[in-house]
Design a protein around this motif. Structure first.
Motif, PDB file in Angstrom:
ATOM      1  N   GLU A 190       0.825  -1.209   0.000  1.00 23.26           N
ATOM      2  CA  GLU A 190       0.000   0.000   0.000  1.00 23.26           C
ATOM      3  C   GLU A 190       0.858   1.257   0.000  1.00 23.26           C
ATOM      4  OE1 GLU A 190      -1.414   0.785   4.408  1.00 23.26           O
ATOM      5  OE2 GLU A 190      -1.844  -1.287   3.826  1.00 23.26           O
ATOM      6  N   LYS A 216      -6.549  -2.785   1.908  1.00 27.10           N
ATOM      7  CA  LYS A 216      -6.414  -4.166   1.429  1.00 27.10           C
ATOM      8  C   LYS A 216      -6.617  -4.269  -0.084  1.00 27.10           C
ATOM      9  CE  LYS A 216      -7.986  -8.896   2.244  1.00 27.10           C
ATOM     10  NZ  LYS A 216      -8.907  -9.777   3.005  1.00 27.10           N
ATOM     11  N   GLU A 226      -3.962  -5.479  -3.020  1.00 29.30           N
ATOM     12  CA  GLU A 226      -4.307  -6.563  -3.945  1.00 29.30           C
ATOM     13  C   GLU A 226      -4.168  -6.115  -5.395  1.00 29.30           C
ATOM     14  OE1 GLU A 226      -8.220  -7.629  -2.784  1.00 29.30           O
ATOM     15  OE2 GLU A 226      -7.581  -8.942  -1.132  1.00 29.30           O
ATOM     16  N   LYS A 238       2.038  -6.484   7.367  1.00 31.83           N
ATOM     17  CA  LYS A 238       1.298  -6.211   6.137  1.00 31.83           C
ATOM     18  C   LYS A 238       2.031  -6.847   4.966  1.00 31.83           C
ATOM     19  CE  LYS A 238      -0.760  -1.817   7.613  1.00 31.83           C
ATOM     20  NZ  LYS A 238      -0.957  -0.378   7.285  1.00 31.83           N
ATOM     21  N   ARG A 239       1.260  -7.059   3.861  1.00 32.48           N
ATOM     22  CA  ARG A 239       1.853  -7.646   2.670  1.00 32.48           C
ATOM     23  C   ARG A 239       2.713  -6.611   1.954  1.00 32.48           C
ATOM     24  NH1 ARG A 239       1.455 -12.956   2.863  1.00 32.48           N
ATOM     25  NH2 ARG A 239       1.819 -13.004   0.595  1.00 32.48           N
TER      26      ARG A 239
END
Length: 743
Positions: free
Chosen positions: A667, A690, A694, A721-722
């Motif tokens: 993000e 989110k 993605e 977090k990713r």
């Protein structure tokens, strides 16, 4: 539960009757019998342990009550073998009345046809009566009078025996000649008397009619006599009355003709002939024949002898259709048409009268060789359409796309490699649309196709991920449902991706390989999440349309092709041995093809026709329907495509990575990208955290860049977090550059 029969009392008192005359009976109170000792605790009673409720025998009110039969007797259950046998008998039983007699709409259709047919015949002959038939009658009646009088003269003077009398003279058989002469004299005498009496009576009747009959009767008699003489005098090759309809070659089919056909096809032997398990009968506009071939003969042998069988039946090969019987490999079902059914147009598409279509359900696509409706479905499969040019390939595929357009919840992608007018009107409803391979007005249709394929691939990958995370009450089996596909918040509608003349895009020098790779992926993976691919081509060879793409299509539709090898290429290897050969179709069979893989049965489909005007009408209605439902999106709504997923994103991500940053949250990178290129990545930055992450994950996935959990300490707390790693971006850029240089 038992039935209680209440008998009437012996005496009737005034108190027992109400004011309306109705009889009042006492209410019987019944007490439930106590549960048996073996019943489980908690009041539960197992199946088979119910006891009948019996009346209280101590109650005087119940003396006249008796136990009756069960109100709902148990359903009789048959053993499995008997049930299967009964089911087979039910299927084999023929209906007492045909459908057109039982169904109101069929009866109405038959009445309309009868009125239309016979009114046309009456009108046809009424127009020709004064100007054609009357002159013919007047012209042919003298010849008819001469023929009639000559026939009467030959009969009176025994002309038929003249040859025998001459033969006796040639043989010098005096006795035979005298015998025949006496016989002739007797015949002439008797016939002369009969002819004279007939002439006298006829002349008297004519004079009486002339003197006493009214003028209308006299004219009617003269007209009838003249018509009769005209019919007798008409030449054999020019009948008096023209035919109001074309008469096709049609004969009564007998067992002798069928046996002859199998003999000339060499499917019988001296010791064993064919058998008929059911009588030969009419089936629509043809004959249905079921034959048991000799033991050892197979359905494949009958297919190979198709041409010889047609010759033995004295019909065209396109009038003979062979069907396999699943119960025996030597049993053959034949349908023999009165005329070539594939040359008869199937008519306009029923979509012209449809207000909307539910794409989750089968929709009308055409009819089979006997005129029965053929329903199509694109759920969970991809379709390949192939044919030589000008055989109706595009129109057949377009009918499916028109059905999808009439479902406002189906998203359409339409690309036409030959840039013909056939698909232009789909711009009214298509989410993405492109024509040809040549850039025009600043738009490269090949790049637009590539962008759409990448967009759709990311959507498919996202669907798999989201379907697996939906709660069970929304997605009970992890599969797409009608409710999910129509939920605008979930944004997972049924999608149809159409590429006509796909070979034009696959042979593109720069993007052809990537387009092929993406189409193979979508055709193989996407149908399971509601994204169907339909491609059509006039060059189904390995060079123009590689087998790696063809083999991913579960359904195949082959219109006329040049050779059986090409038919096998479209329908799949082994189709020719199954009796599926599109090369046997004729040029006159436009819009007719062999369908395989859409259902358990493979067969012939005469697709419905929707010409340019019909397509425009349907698409105009579909556009209005989508506007009303709020589902008009993409190119049709003037919305720009999503940010293009290309190698540029790798460079952009590398640009926004700070020095020394080995791992960064996704993000955070999106926010930086939006600052770098707001016109491209701005929509991503407006998403929630989110979905924002993605979107970046889906964009980088085609380049092999994955994400992982990255931990950061914020205000003394660890937050996961990713995110992505710098090394993965660098590796992806290197690999992409190597592929580009090698290509």
């Amino acid at each position: 539960m038992t039935e209680m029969n209440i008998s009437a009392p012996s005496a009737e008192t005034p108190d027992e009757w109400s004011e309306t005359g109705a009889r009042v009976l006492p209410f019987l109170r019944k007490e439930t019998a106590p549960a048996p000792k073996s019943a489980p605790s908690g009041g539960e009673v197992k199946a088979g342990e119910w006891e009948a409720e019996l009346p209280d025998t101590d109650d005087p009110e119940t003396e006249s009550l008796s136990e009756g039969a069960d109100v709902d007797p148990p359903k009789q259950v048959y053993p499995p073998s008997v049930a299967e046998w009964m089911e087979a008998k039910d299927k084999a039983r023929l209906p007492v009345l045909p459908d057109w007699v039982k169904l109101p709409d069929q009866r109405k259709a038959v009445r309309k046809w009868a009125v239309r047919h016979y009114s046309a015949m009456v009108g046809y002959h009424a127009v020709r009566l004064p100007c054609i038939y009357t002159p013919k009658v007047l012209a042919y009646s003298p010849r008819g009078a001469w023929r009639w009088s000559s026939a009467v003269g030959r009969w009176v003077f025994d002309a038929e025996g003249k040859a025998m009398r001459l033969a006796s003279v040639v043989n010098e058989d005096a006795a035979e000649y005298l015998k025949l002469s006496r016989q002739r004299n007797d015949r002439v005498r008797l016939r002369g008397i009969i002819a004279a009496l007939g002439a006298v009576i006829g002349l008297a009747a004519a004079l009486t009619l002339y003197v006493m009959a009214p003028s209308w009767l006299l004219l009617l008699s003269v007209a009838a006599l003249t018509t009769a003489l005209g019919a007798v005098g008409a030449p054999a090759d020019r009948p008096l009355i023209d035919r109001a309809k074309v008469t096709f070659r049609k004969r009564k089919l007998s067992s002798d003709i069928v046996i002859r056909a199998f003999e000339v096809a060499k499917l019988t032997s001296k010791d064993q002939n064919i058998a008929f398990p059911r009588p030969i009968g009419r089936d629509g506009d043809g004959w249905r024949v079921v034959v048991d071939m000799p033991y050892g003969r197979t359905f494949e042998e009958a297919l190979n002898a198709h041409g010889r069988l047609a010759s033995g039946l004295d019909i065209a090969p396109t009038q003979l259709f062979l069907d396999k019987d699943e119960t025996s490999n030597r049993r053959l079902s034949m349908w023999i048409a009165d005329r070539d059914p594939l040359a008869i147009p199937s008519g306009k598409t029923p979509l012209l009268g449809a207000t909307r279509v539910d794409f989750w359900k089968p929709f009308p696509w055409g009819v089979d060789e006997r005129g029965n409706p053929v329903m199509a479905t694109m759920l969970w499969l991809s379709l390949l359409v192939g044919a030589v040019p000008r055989q109706g390939k595009t129109f057949s595929a377009r009918t499916i796309a028109l059905a999808a357009a009439l479902d406002p919840y189906v998203r359409l992608y339409v690309f036409d490699g030959k840039a013909s007018p056939d698909w232009r009107k789909f711009a009214l409803v298509a989410h993405r649309i492109g024509f040809g391979i040549v850039p025009k007005s600043g738009v490269d249709p090949v790049v637009h196709l590539l962008t759409s394929l990448r967009e759709l691939k990311a959507d498919v990958e996202d669907r798999y991920h989201r379907l697996s995370e939906l709660p069970l009450h929304i997605c009970p089996e992890g599969k797409l449902t009608p409710e999910i596909s129509r939920d605008k918040k979930l944004n997972m509608p049924l999608t149809l991706f159409v590429v006509d003349e796909v070979q034009e895009y696959l042979q593109h020098p720069e993007h052809g390989k990537e387009i092929l790779s993406l189409l193979v992926y979508l055709a193989r993976v996407a149908p399971a999440v509601g994204v169907s691919v339909m491609t059509s081509t006039q060059k189904p060879d390995d060079k123009a349309c590689p087998s790696e793409l063809r083999d991913q299509h579960q359904a195949r539709f082959a219109l006329r092709v040049g050779a059986y090898q090409v038919s096998d290429t479209i329908l799949g290897a082994g189709s020719y041995s199954e009796g599926l050969d599109a090369s046997k179709l004729l040029k006159s069979h436009k819009g007719v093809g062999l369908l395989k893989g859409m259902s358990d049965d493979a067969g012939i489909v005469r697709t419905y026709l929707a010409d340019g005007r019909d397509a425009e009408r349907i698409l105009t209605r579909a556009a209005a329907l989508r506007e009303a439902e709020g589902t008009l999106t993409g190119d049709a709504a003037g919305q720009a495509p999503a940010p293009e997923v290309s190698a540029t994103i790798l460079d952009d991500v590398a640009t926004v990575l700070g020095k020394g940053e080995a791992k960064v949250w996704s993000e955070t990178i999106v926010d930086r990208l939006a600052t770098l290129r707001p016109e491209t990545y701005g929509p991503w930055a407006e998403l929630e955290p989110k979905p924002k992450a993605e979107a970046l994950t889906a964009a980088l996935k085609p380049f092999g860049v994955g994400t992982e959990q990255i931990s950061r300490r914020i205000d003394g707390k660890t937050v996961n977090k990713r995110g992505i790693k710098r090394d993965d971006i660098a590796t992806a850029i290197t690999q992409h550059n190597e592929k580009r240089d090698a290509g």
